[in-house]
Motif scaffolding. Structure first.
Motif, short mmCIF file in Angstrom:
data_model
loop_
_atom_site.label_atom_id
_atom_site.label_comp_id
_atom_site.label_asym_id
_atom_site.label_seq_id
_atom_site.Cartn_x
_atom_site.Cartn_y
_atom_site.Cartn_z
N MET B 1 11.09 27.10 40.05
CA MET B 1 9.82 27.48 39.48
C MET B 1 9.11 25.88 39.03
SD MET B 1 10.90 28.68 35.77
CE MET B 1 12.56 29.38 36.10
N PRO B 59 17.72 34.35 49.24
CA PRO B 59 16.75 35.50 49.17
C PRO B 59 16.93 36.71 47.94
CG PRO B 59 18.19 35.77 51.13
CD PRO B 59 18.54 34.67 50.36
N GLY B 63 10.83 39.67 49.61
CA GLY B 63 10.57 38.61 50.31
C GLY B 63 10.37 37.39 49.42
N THR B 64 11.04 37.45 48.15
CA THR B 64 11.06 36.27 47.39
C THR B 64 12.54 35.59 47.32
OG1 THR B 64 9.58 37.63 46.00
CG2 THR B 64 10.59 35.80 45.13
N SER B 65 12.12 34.29 47.03
CA SER B 65 13.47 33.63 47.08
C SER B 65 13.89 32.88 45.58
CB SER B 65 13.69 32.59 47.88
OG SER B 65 12.89 31.29 47.69
N GLY B 66 15.23 32.56 45.11
CA GLY B 66 15.30 31.85 43.85
C GLY B 66 16.30 30.71 44.39
N HIS B 67 16.48 29.92 43.42
CA HIS B 67 17.54 28.82 43.80
C HIS B 67 18.05 28.60 42.10
CE1 HIS B 67 14.91 25.63 41.79
NE2 HIS B 67 13.81 26.08 42.54
N CYS B 158 6.94 29.28 31.38
CA CYS B 158 6.18 29.01 32.64
C CYS B 158 4.93 29.99 32.56
CB CYS B 158 6.86 29.13 33.65
SG CYS B 158 5.81 29.00 35.26
N GLY B 172 0.42 40.79 32.31
CA GLY B 172 0.88 40.73 33.87
C GLY B 172 1.89 39.59 34.22
N VAL B 173 1.55 38.41 33.86
CA VAL B 173 2.12 37.23 34.58
C VAL B 173 3.43 36.98 33.82
CG1 VAL B 173 1.34 35.27 32.98
CG2 VAL B 173 1.60 34.97 35.42
N ALA B 176 5.80 39.78 35.33
CA ALA B 176 6.13 39.32 36.80
C ALA B 176 7.26 38.23 36.71
CB ALA B 176 5.10 39.10 37.72
N MET B 177 6.92 37.36 36.21
CA MET B 177 8.06 36.14 35.65
C MET B 177 9.15 36.38 35.38
SD MET B 177 6.50 33.39 37.38
CE MET B 177 7.62 32.03 36.40
N VAL B 180 11.04 38.84 37.89
CA VAL B 180 11.72 38.07 39.34
C VAL B 180 12.81 37.02 38.51
CG1 VAL B 180 11.35 36.40 40.87
CG2 VAL B 180 9.59 38.09 40.55
N HIS B 181 12.59 36.44 37.56
CA HIS B 181 13.57 35.46 36.96
C HIS B 181 14.90 36.08 36.39
CE1 HIS B 181 10.40 32.86 38.21
NE2 HIS B 181 11.24 32.12 38.58
N ILE B 184 17.04 36.39 39.50
CA ILE B 184 17.56 35.10 39.69
C ILE B 184 18.61 34.55 38.66
CG2 ILE B 184 17.01 32.53 40.16
CD1 ILE B 184 14.35 33.80 41.13
#
Lengths: 100, 216
Positions: B1, B59, B63-67, B158, B172-173, B176-177, B180-181, B184
């Protein structure tokens, strides 16, 4: 395991991880995909200069090789940099506490 | 991120940079006072590991990836201020050499991953050990939970910065953040525990460094 050998093994392990980097997913990461979804991804400004941009060593046509090289350079650099800076921080502090 | 330049407004960049600078100053003070020859090489190894592992995007859905991030691993092993030093230098190298993360956004990235991720996950880890005891099982369980929180808290910070900058409405943000996380973070927890188990099976003494010598 002996001290020195352990550090060496740990460092080699990190280099091996970096060697796997060509296998990494190239899909957008969490923040990027949220930025796409919410429509603000185009606000991102690229850097005015590039050294090893996008983790690809410049001038090497084989992408996998360019990525591995970038990974090895970064891994080695970060080990040396953080080792060096931490060593410096601990040393400066101690010499301040006991001058001479 | 890693936040690129262009997303955050001047006020948010300045605010996070000031807090990060203060955090770095305190980290230098604490590390200088409490660290010795045993911690110095481990700091280098952690930085090398964080850098290498952050290159390995995996993945997740859609269609999103994370690390892997690594702030909780650093904090659990060597305390939160060690995480701040490691992340400051890793993020600087990623920004200036690998053009990952904006130069103006460097302070915000150090704030999110190093300070919020490192200090936040450490606070949760210590709180968990207080409640559930310091057995190996509770250390590993809390390592997993702290690692999950390190990613989710950094993503929350973030999202707040993006909303304060007027880039996207908060609701919304943030959803969403965090959404996804939160996924992850499950992998973050697994890698963190795997690293702790690997270290324990080869050099158990390194797991005790933080408890005996570095508290806050």
């Amino acid at each position: 395991m002996k001290n020195k050998k352990w550090w060496l093994c740990a460092f080699v392990f990190c280099l091996m991880l970096a060697t796997l980097s060509p296998l990494a997913s190239s899909s957008p990461d969490g923040l990027e995909s949220v930025a796409e979804e919410k429509g603000f991804v185009d606000m991102s400004a690229s850097s005015p200069f590039s050294v090893i941009a996008d983790y690809m060593f410049p001038g090497i046509h084989n992408e996998a090789l360019a990525t591995i090289l970038a990974g090895w350079i970064g891994t080695t650099l970060l080990f040396a940099l953080v080792f060096g800076v931490t060593w410096l921080i601990t040393r400066v502090r101690k010499s301040k506490l006991s001058p001479g | 991120m890693h936040i690129p330049d262009g997303f955050l407004n001047a006020g948010t960049l300045a605010g996070t940079a000031v807090v990060s600078a203060g955090g770095i100053a305190n980290a230098v003070r604490v590390v200088g006072k409490k660290f010795g020859e045993k911690q110095v090489p481990l700091m280098g190894i952690l930085a090398a590991f964080v850098f290498a592992a952050q290159m390995l995007n995996f993945p997740i859905m859609g269609g999103t990836s994370g690390h892997f991030m690594g702030a909780a691993l650093c904090a659990v092993l060597l305390g939160p201020w060690a995480a701040v030093i490691v992340f400051t230098l890793v993020l600087m190298a990623q920004c200036f050499i690998f053009q990952d993360g904006g130069m103006l956004a460097l302070g915000a990235n150090i704030f999110n991953m190093g300070i919020v991720g490192g200090l936040g996950s450490y606070a949760i880890y210590r709180l968990g050990l207080k409640v559930f005891g310091v057995s190996l099982r509770s250390k590993m369980a809390m390592g997993y939970i702290a690692a999950w929180f390190s990613v989710v808290l950094a993503a929350t910070a973030c999202a707040l910065e993006l909303a304060i900058s007027g880039v996207s409405p908060l609701g919304g943000v943030l959803t969403a953040m965090v959404g996804v996380h939160a996924i992850i973070g499950l992998v973050e927890g697994a890698i963190t525990v795997a690293a702790l188990v690997l270290i324990r099976s080869t050099r158990a003494d390194l797991l005790e460094l933080q408890e005996t010598e570095v508290c806050i």
